[in-house]
Design an enzyme around this catalytic site. Structure first.
Site, PDB file in Angstrom:
ATOM      1  N   ARG A 245       0.855  -1.178   0.000  1.00 43.58           N
ATOM      2  CA  ARG A 245       0.000   0.000   0.000  1.00 43.58           C
ATOM      3  C   ARG A 245       0.897   1.236   0.000  1.00 43.58           C
ATOM      4  O   ARG A 245       1.976   1.233   0.617  1.00 43.58           O
ATOM      5  CB  ARG A 245      -0.912   0.041   1.239  1.00 43.58           C
ATOM      6  N   GLU A 274      -3.933   7.802  -4.642  1.00 49.19           N
ATOM      7  CA  GLU A 274      -4.148   7.101  -5.910  1.00 49.19           C
ATOM      8  C   GLU A 274      -5.396   7.701  -6.554  1.00 49.19           C
ATOM      9  O   GLU A 274      -6.433   7.728  -5.891  1.00 49.19           O
ATOM     10  CB  GLU A 274      -4.334   5.600  -5.675  1.00 49.19           C
ATOM     11  N   HIS A 293      -1.472   0.740  -9.637  1.00 52.11           N
ATOM     12  CA  HIS A 293      -2.097  -0.259  -8.757  1.00 52.11           C
ATOM     13  C   HIS A 293      -2.750  -1.375  -9.580  1.00 52.11           C
ATOM     14  O   HIS A 293      -3.979  -1.556  -9.539  1.00 52.11           O
ATOM     15  CB  HIS A 293      -3.127   0.409  -7.825  1.00 52.11           C
TER      16      HIS A 293
HETATM   17  P1  NDP Z   1      -0.814 -11.645   4.200  1.00 50.81           P
HETATM   18  O1  NDP Z   1      -1.668 -11.326   5.376  1.00 50.81           O
HETATM   19  O2  NDP Z   1      -0.635 -13.063   3.801  1.00 50.81           O
HETATM   20  O3  NDP Z   1       0.629 -11.018   4.396  1.00 50.81           O
HETATM   21  C1  NDP Z   1       0.840  -9.799   5.027  1.00 50.81           C
HETATM   22  C2  NDP Z   1       2.184  -9.876   5.676  1.00 50.81           C
HETATM   23  O4  NDP Z   1       2.468  -8.597   6.249  1.00 50.81           O
HETATM   24  C3  NDP Z   1       2.243 -10.902   6.811  1.00 50.81           C
HETATM   25  O5  NDP Z   1       3.269 -11.823   6.542  1.00 50.81           O
HETATM   26  C4  NDP Z   1       2.588 -10.055   8.022  1.00 50.81           C
HETATM   27  O6  NDP Z   1       3.515 -10.698   8.851  1.00 50.81           O
HETATM   28  C5  NDP Z   1       3.266  -8.865   7.374  1.00 50.81           C
HETATM   29  N1  NDP Z   1       3.400  -7.777   8.321  1.00 50.81           N
HETATM   30  C6  NDP Z   1       2.477  -7.276   9.178  1.00 50.81           C
HETATM   31  N2  NDP Z   1       3.033  -6.315   9.924  1.00 50.81           N
HETATM   32  C7  NDP Z   1       4.334  -6.218   9.522  1.00 50.81           C
HETATM   33  C8  NDP Z   1       5.422  -5.414   9.920  1.00 50.81           C
HETATM   34  N3  NDP Z   1       5.285  -4.523  10.906  1.00 50.81           N
HETATM   35  N4  NDP Z   1       6.607  -5.571   9.289  1.00 50.81           N
HETATM   36  C9  NDP Z   1       6.748  -6.465   8.312  1.00 50.81           C
HETATM   37  N5  NDP Z   1       5.743  -7.278   7.896  1.00 50.81           N
HETATM   38  C10 NDP Z   1       4.555  -7.151   8.504  1.00 50.81           C
HETATM   39  O7  NDP Z   1      -1.424 -10.792   2.998  1.00 50.81           O
HETATM   40  P2  NDP Z   1      -1.146 -10.937   1.427  1.00 50.81           P
HETATM   41  O8  NDP Z   1       0.244 -11.395   1.227  1.00 50.81           O
HETATM   42  O9  NDP Z   1      -2.239 -11.689   0.811  1.00 50.81           O
HETATM   43  O10 NDP Z   1      -1.294  -9.398   0.994  1.00 50.81           O
HETATM   44  C11 NDP Z   1      -0.417  -8.444   1.506  1.00 50.81           C
HETATM   45  C12 NDP Z   1      -0.823  -7.062   1.086  1.00 50.81           C
HETATM   46  O11 NDP Z   1      -0.549  -6.853  -0.284  1.00 50.81           O
HETATM   47  C13 NDP Z   1      -2.307  -6.735   1.215  1.00 50.81           C
HETATM   48  O12 NDP Z   1      -2.642  -6.390   2.537  1.00 50.81           O
HETATM   49  C14 NDP Z   1      -2.465  -5.581   0.261  1.00 50.81           C
HETATM   50  O13 NDP Z   1      -2.244  -4.378   0.942  1.00 50.81           O
HETATM   51  C15 NDP Z   1      -1.353  -5.789  -0.748  1.00 50.81           C
HETATM   52  N6  NDP Z   1      -1.843  -6.149  -2.077  1.00 50.81           N
HETATM   53  C16 NDP Z   1      -1.563  -5.321  -3.129  1.00 50.81           C
HETATM   54  C17 NDP Z   1      -1.950  -5.657  -4.393  1.00 50.81           C
HETATM   55  C18 NDP Z   1      -1.649  -4.768  -5.529  1.00 50.81           C
HETATM   56  O14 NDP Z   1      -2.428  -4.727  -6.462  1.00 50.81           O
HETATM   57  N7  NDP Z   1      -0.542  -4.047  -5.522  1.00 50.81           N
HETATM   58  C19 NDP Z   1      -2.700  -6.882  -4.671  1.00 50.81           C
HETATM   59  C20 NDP Z   1      -2.945  -7.670  -3.491  1.00 50.81           C
HETATM   60  C21 NDP Z   1      -2.521  -7.306  -2.250  1.00 50.81           C
HETATM   61  P3  NDP Z   1       3.045 -11.213  10.304  1.00 50.81           P
HETATM   62  O15 NDP Z   1       2.156 -12.373  10.011  1.00 50.81           O
HETATM   63  O16 NDP Z   1       4.330 -11.572  10.963  1.00 50.81           O
HETATM   64  O17 NDP Z   1       2.335 -10.084  10.940  1.00 50.81           O
HETATM   65  C1  DGY Z   2      -5.948  -5.889  -2.925  1.00 53.34           C
HETATM   66  O1  DGY Z   2      -6.682  -6.847  -3.223  1.00 53.34           O
HETATM   67  O2  DGY Z   2      -5.769  -5.526  -1.759  1.00 53.34           O
HETATM   68  C2  DGY Z   2      -5.238  -5.194  -4.043  1.00 53.34           C
HETATM   69  O3  DGY Z   2      -4.643  -4.027  -3.677  1.00 53.34           O
HETATM   70  C3  DGY Z   2      -6.009  -5.079  -5.302  1.00 53.34           C
HETATM   71  O4  DGY Z   2      -6.249  -6.348  -5.803  1.00 53.34           O
END
Ligand code: NDP
Ligand code: DGY
Length: 328
Positions: A245, A274, A293
């Site tokens: 984000r 955005e 995005h």
């Molecule tokens: P997950 O919940 O699987 O992963 C999120 C990760 O963030 C977890 O491993 C968590 O670790 C970590 N995290 C939380 N707090 C911290 C911190 N302080 N420092 C480092 N890591 C931290 O979610 P997804 O992988 O499915 O998605 C992640 C994010 O990607 C979404 O929340 C969204 O914002 C973004 N996204 C963007 C997209 C795009 O179009 N650009 C598309 C899809 C998603 P822990 O478990 O140790 O807290």
């Molecule tokens: C999400 O799903 O959070 C992405 O940012 C868009 O797919």
């Protein structure tokens, strides 16, 4: 005697792919109203649209806060978001009101990881600059040091947030011959073994990585996490990539780090705001690649997301299981 069943009201905040629209249009016992546009619903229309709603299907661009929940009123049972990220929703307020939340994890992991790798390579190998030079006549000859960048082979990659998407990015990057895969976060992850990932403090990750990839969720802890101090710990030759984000990054500090040569380049799929205004300083930099995005933007992924978010919504309305319910 037959008791007339009250129709449940659903508000959908945008046109969604037909895979989801079809499910909603065929849902029994519901009346669905839609902000019938590809552009975001204006706030006033959102507040009006949700009045009396039992269910809301929203997007990450809709801020779902106490005002929206109050406008919806006590009927509201479920909010289904067409995203895996849920930082646009005031979960504390939602929880207080006993409303269930659906989201779309897993189904967009591969598409987002793929885009992250594309962005990393485009940034590190300077693809937008190269394309521009071909078009503007800057390509005069093959030159030994022209448009050189940084390669993944033998490199160290640091992933901030080894969640679903972070792991999928790591798997793909390993295939490019990455030597060490570091990751940071709140907790070590068992699945890190799949990529020989080393759980390290964030400072170690920053000082040792050639590529820093941010794939964590946006939380109060990660808001503004990538700031002056963060960039100052990175190598001067390192590439920064963010597909989580925009608010995870302090963009003024990133601009300083990029323009002063403190880091080599940045690739961003997400920004604040955005869309990023076209006169934003980051867009003046050759070493900053900004995408609008599009992490999950493949036709099939968006279709599956729409299908899942519609089924989440119906589960919440009917009080049955939701295929992907957020626990919070
Ligand atoms: P997950 O919940 O699987 O992963 C999120 C990760 O963030 C977890 O491993 C968590 O670790 C970590 N995290 C939380 N707090 C911290 C911190 N302080 N420092 C480092 N890591 C931290 O979610 P997804 O992988 O499915 O998605 C992640 C994010 O990607 C979404 O929340 C969204 O914002 C973004 N996204 C963007 C997209 C795009 O179009 N650009 C598309 C899809 C998603 P822990 O478990 O140790 O807290
Ligand atoms: C999400 O799903 O959070 C992405 O940012 C868009 O797919």
């Amino acid at each position: 005697m037959q008791v007339a069943q009250t129709l449940m009201k659903v508000f959908v905040t945008r046109r969604v792919p037909q895979e989801g629209a079809r499910i909603l249009s065929q849902a029994a016992g519901c009346t669905v109203s839609l902000w019938d546009s590809d552009e975001p619903v204006p706030r006033a229309e959102l507040l009006k649209g949700v009045e009396g709603a039992h269910g809301i299907l929203c997007l990450l661009s809709d801020k779902i806060d106490a005002e929206v929940l109050d406008a919806a009123g006590p009927n509201l049972k479920v909010i289904s978001t067409l995203s895996v990220g849920f930082d646009h929703m005031a979960l504390d307020e939602i929880k207080k009101r006993g409303i269930r939340v659906g989201y779309t994890p897993d189904v967009l992991t591969d598409a987002t990881a793929e885009l992250t790798v594309a962005l990393l390579l485009a940034t590190a190998r300077r693809l937008p600059e190269g394309v521009e030079e071909v078009k503007n006549g800057g390509w005069s000859s093959w030159k030994p040091l022209w448009l050189c960048g940084y390669g993944l082979s033998g490199s160290t990659v640091g992933v901030v947030g080894l969640g679903r998407i972070g792991l999928a990015i790591s798997k793909r990057l390993k295939a490019f011959g990455v030597k060490r895969l570091l990751y940071s976060g709140r907790t070590a992850k068992a699945h890190a073994a799949e990529v020989d990932g080393e759980f390290v403090p964030q400072d170690t990750l920053l000082s040792e990585s050639d590529f820093v990839v941010v794939s964590c969720s946006l939380t109060p802890d990660t808001q503004g996490m990538c700031d002056k101090a963060f960039f100052s710990k990175m190598k001067k030759t390192a590439i920064f990539v963010n597909t989580s984000r925009g608010s995870v990054v302090n963009q003024e500090d990133l601009y300083q780090a990029l323009s002063s040569g403190e880091i080599a380049a940045a690739g961003l799929d997400v920004t604040t705001p955005e869309p990023l205004p076209t006169d934003h300083p980051l867009l003046t930099l050759k070493n900053c690649v900004v995408l609008p995005h599009i992490g999950s933007a493949t036709y099939s992924t968006r279709g599956i997301m729409a299908d899942l978010s519609a089924r989440n919504l119906l589960g919440g309305l009917q009080g049955t299981d939701m295929p992907s319910e957020l626990t919070f």
